[in-house]
Structures are given as C-alpha cells and as structure tokens.
Design a protein around this motif. Sequence first.
Motif, PDB file in Angstrom:
ATOM      1  N   PHE A  38       7.772   3.248  -8.846  1.00 57.20           N
ATOM      2  CA  PHE A  38       8.089   4.553  -8.270  1.00 57.20           C
ATOM      3  C   PHE A  38       6.843   4.996  -7.523  1.00 57.20           C
ATOM      4  O   PHE A  38       5.809   5.258  -8.132  1.00 57.20           O
ATOM      5  N   ALA A  39       6.919   5.037  -6.182  1.00 59.19           N
ATOM      6  CA  ALA A  39       5.730   5.241  -5.350  1.00 59.19           C
ATOM      7  C   ALA A  39       5.884   6.468  -4.467  1.00 59.19           C
ATOM      8  O   ALA A  39       7.000   6.890  -4.128  1.00 59.19           O
ATOM      9  N   HIS A  40       4.730   7.024  -4.071  1.00 52.95           N
ATOM     10  CA  HIS A  40       4.689   8.191  -3.199  1.00 52.95           C
ATOM     11  C   HIS A  40       3.583   7.999  -2.165  1.00 52.95           C
ATOM     12  O   HIS A  40       2.490   7.529  -2.488  1.00 52.95           O
ATOM     13  N   ASN A  61       0.855  -1.188   0.000  1.00 49.44           N
ATOM     14  CA  ASN A  61       0.000   0.000   0.000  1.00 49.44           C
ATOM     15  C   ASN A  61       0.892   1.240   0.000  1.00 49.44           C
ATOM     16  O   ASN A  61       1.526   1.547   1.016  1.00 49.44           O
ATOM     17  N   PRO A  62       0.965   1.978  -1.125  1.00 52.94           N
ATOM     18  CA  PRO A  62       1.852   3.152  -1.167  1.00 52.94           C
ATOM     19  C   PRO A  62       1.479   4.228  -0.162  1.00 52.94           C
ATOM     20  O   PRO A  62       2.323   5.050   0.199  1.00 52.94           O
ATOM     21  N   ALA A  63       0.234   4.239   0.318  1.00 55.94           N
ATOM     22  CA  ALA A  63      -0.165   5.238   1.301  1.00 55.94           C
ATOM     23  C   ALA A  63       0.594   5.083   2.611  1.00 55.94           C
ATOM     24  O   ALA A  63       0.736   6.046   3.376  1.00 55.94           O
ATOM     25  N   GLY A 117      -1.634   7.317  -1.381  1.00 52.50           N
ATOM     26  CA  GLY A 117      -0.430   6.961  -2.112  1.00 52.50           C
ATOM     27  C   GLY A 117      -0.729   6.553  -3.535  1.00 52.50           C
ATOM     28  O   GLY A 117      -1.848   6.136  -3.862  1.00 52.50           O
ATOM     29  N   VAL A 118       0.274   6.685  -4.386  1.00 58.56           N
ATOM     30  CA  VAL A 118       0.149   6.276  -5.784  1.00 58.56           C
ATOM     31  C   VAL A 118       1.472   5.657  -6.205  1.00 58.56           C
ATOM     32  O   VAL A 118       2.546   6.057  -5.737  1.00 58.56           O
TER      33      VAL A 118
END
Length: 447
Positions: free
Chosen positions: A166-168, A68-70, A179-180
């Motif tokens: 590539f995640a944020h 989970n990118p969040a 997150g994405v």
Amino acid sequence: MYKPFRALLVISGLVIGAQQVQAQQLSNSPYSRFGVGDLVHGTGTVRSAGMGQVGVATASPFLINDMNPALLYYNNLVTFEATVASELKKLSDRNTSQVDGTANLGSLSLSIPLSRRWTTALGLKPYSRVNYETVATSTVPGTENEVPVTALTEYRGSGGLNEVYFAHGIRIANGLTAGVSGSYIFGTIERQSSNILVDPADETSALQKTLFNTTTKYTGVMLKGGLHYRKSLSPKANIGLGATYTGKAAISADRVTTQERRFLDESLISALVIDSLDGHTTLPQMWQAGVSFDNNKNWTIGADFTNIKGSDFRGFSLNKNEGGQELGDGYRVGLGTEFTPDAGSVSSYFKRISYRLGGYYGKSELVGTIGSNAVTAHDLKDMAFTWGFSLPLGRGVRPPDYTQALLNTSFTVGQLEAKNTGLKEQYFRVNVGITFNNRWFIKRRFD
C-alpha cells in the motif's frame, strides 16, 4: 466508470489473487536454495524490465512505477495493471545440461489519484521465488575398502514469498516528491532432502528412502521510502534524481519438520513430526539510486544502482536477528531508454508504440557452511540484455469513457553464473501486461 474496465479489474483481481497466495514458481534454480529464494523485490514492472530494470527516477503518467513510491505522484489517472511472467532456462555444469520453463500470473496493481498532490496505489506481487531440484552422490564413510555403499541425496524446494503493498506518493514542493510504501509479506517455502543407500551386496537396499520435510510459513511487515526530484534544464531537457530505501525486516517464521520413510514409488511407510517451532527470519535492507534524462516529450534514458545488504539476512531462529547467514552483499547496475515516435499520431500506428531497450549487470554472494567450521562463498554474476514495447489498444483516449489501454511486453536474455562452481543458468524471460488508464470522478456538463 468504464464497464469493461471495471469487470476486467474484478475478474483479474480474483484470479491473480488466488494464484499469488500460492507458490511463485520459476524454472529450476539451484541458487534459490539459499535464503528465502531468488529475490524479485527491487525489480520493477514490465516497463522497467524492458529498460534494464531501470525505474527509480523514470516517471510515467500512464504506467505504475512500483520501484519508487515517490513517482506515484505523476500518475494522475486511475491506472490498473496485470502481468504474466514466463521463463525458459538452460541449466548446465561441466558435464550435463537441462532445459525447462514455466509461466505464471505475475502482479496486480491499481493506482488512484486522491488529489492534485497525492496518489495512492495498492498492489500484489512476488517478493521471492524458490524452485530447485539437485542430486548429490557420495560414498558412505567406512565402506571404501570393501564393496562401497553409495548414498544418493536429493534436495528439493518450492514456494516463495509474496508482497501486498500500500503506497503513497505526494508532492512536497515544485519538482520534489516523496513516497512511502508499507508491505505485508507472506508465503510458504517447502524444502525436502531425501537419502537413498545403494549397497551392491544387498539387493533390497535401494527400495526405500528417508526424507526430511521442512515447511516454513512466513508473515511480516516491511517498510519502504522514496524521494524524487525533477528539474527542467531547458525547454527540451529535464533531469530526474531518485532514491529509495527498504528497511531490514524481522518477520515471523513458523516451521514444521517431519521425517518420513517412503518406497521409491512415493508410497508412505511411516511419518514422524520432529519439531514444530515459532521463530523469526530477517530480510535484508536495500537502497536504490537512479538518474534520468528526458526531452519532456517522447524520449527518456535512465540509469539505476541497487545495493542489497544480503549480509543482514538471518535464517530461521527462535530469537530475532540470530539465525545463520546464508547471503553476502550484492549490487546491480542498470541502463535503459524509452522512445515513442509520436504518441498522438493518427497516420501511423507504429509511431504510437513505445520502444524500450536496456541491460543490467549484477553481482551477489552466497555463503554455504561445510561441516561445523569451514565456510565457502560463491560469487554470482548476473548480466542481461533487455527490450520491450507498449502497444496502444483501441483508438486512444476519448470522451465519455476517457479510457486508454496498453499491451506491455518485455524480453530478457541473460546469464547467471558462479565461476567457482561451474554452474551456469542461461535464461530467456518474457513478461506481458495489460494496462488501463481511466478518468474517474468527472463532473458531467450539459448545454
């Protein structure tokens, strides 16, 4: 930056990167013949593997969460991780069995906090893995009433798809993060079928074989989004809710098919390229949901549900979303817990170890076509028991390095079975990873 940490990061990146662009192997798995192989996408890191593949809602400030990118928001230290995966498997049917195993360099990931509200991560990991080798025998039609001619058909496959992401992760409001993740999918899958005719009336019939080789190279982009909400129920109780969605992705597939004649010692007699086509393959969408409880100190329990829309998958075709369907829908339910007696203990090393326990149950469907019309479906049931540890290395976090190292392990004992085929896979998996946490951009102060 801590010099050994920097050197290990660079060396591991070069080694693992070189390995990852090649095939992601696993022990012989006949089920990886379908689709783009056994999916690894949707599973997590070594921590998640030890907790029954739970991770959608279980945040950790010291370990990267790539499910989970969040949850990247909670990584407020620069974190580097590298993993190795191994597997021992017993494959059996109603008559025979075999045991084999393998070990591979697994994943590589790095997270960097850009601000108090924003953390980014870059990683490299497998998306799917293909490795199978099966043999089928049949009688050639028309020879039943005479001396029967036997056809031996061997199917082989290897390779897999890899994922660079590539995640944020960003904090939107108090307790709410989003997150994405954008992923570049690439890899090569090779499939081969060979035929040998054995005619008792012709002693030279089994000296040669005919092979059809199909090599497909895949490239494409996939997007994933995630949300997480954490709320304090009391000073010693918190609840976390998480969800992710991975969209359906139509990726490019360049396929080359050749026909060969070989002697049984594999020496080549002749080869002919049958076709070379540029087409597409559609990867399925997936959504995950999870819930977690923790005491805001040293104990966490979580549960996840994963739904894979396998019916979205489409095999190779010249046009998007028009290939054949080889998969059905599937799901996985996981439950796991983590406990660290006392992370700051100086009297007992064992109190500083993180202990994990969990399990999961999943069900999926494979769809195979027989002839031109008949279709048969195989229900696969996958269940496993997991456990693992995080072992602190060194003397803990201290200035001026502010570096902490962890040795992470996970162990999985499970079984994958399709009851209507009699084929069973019993597996034992071991994952080992190293994690470094480091504080960058520290402003030095002198008295």
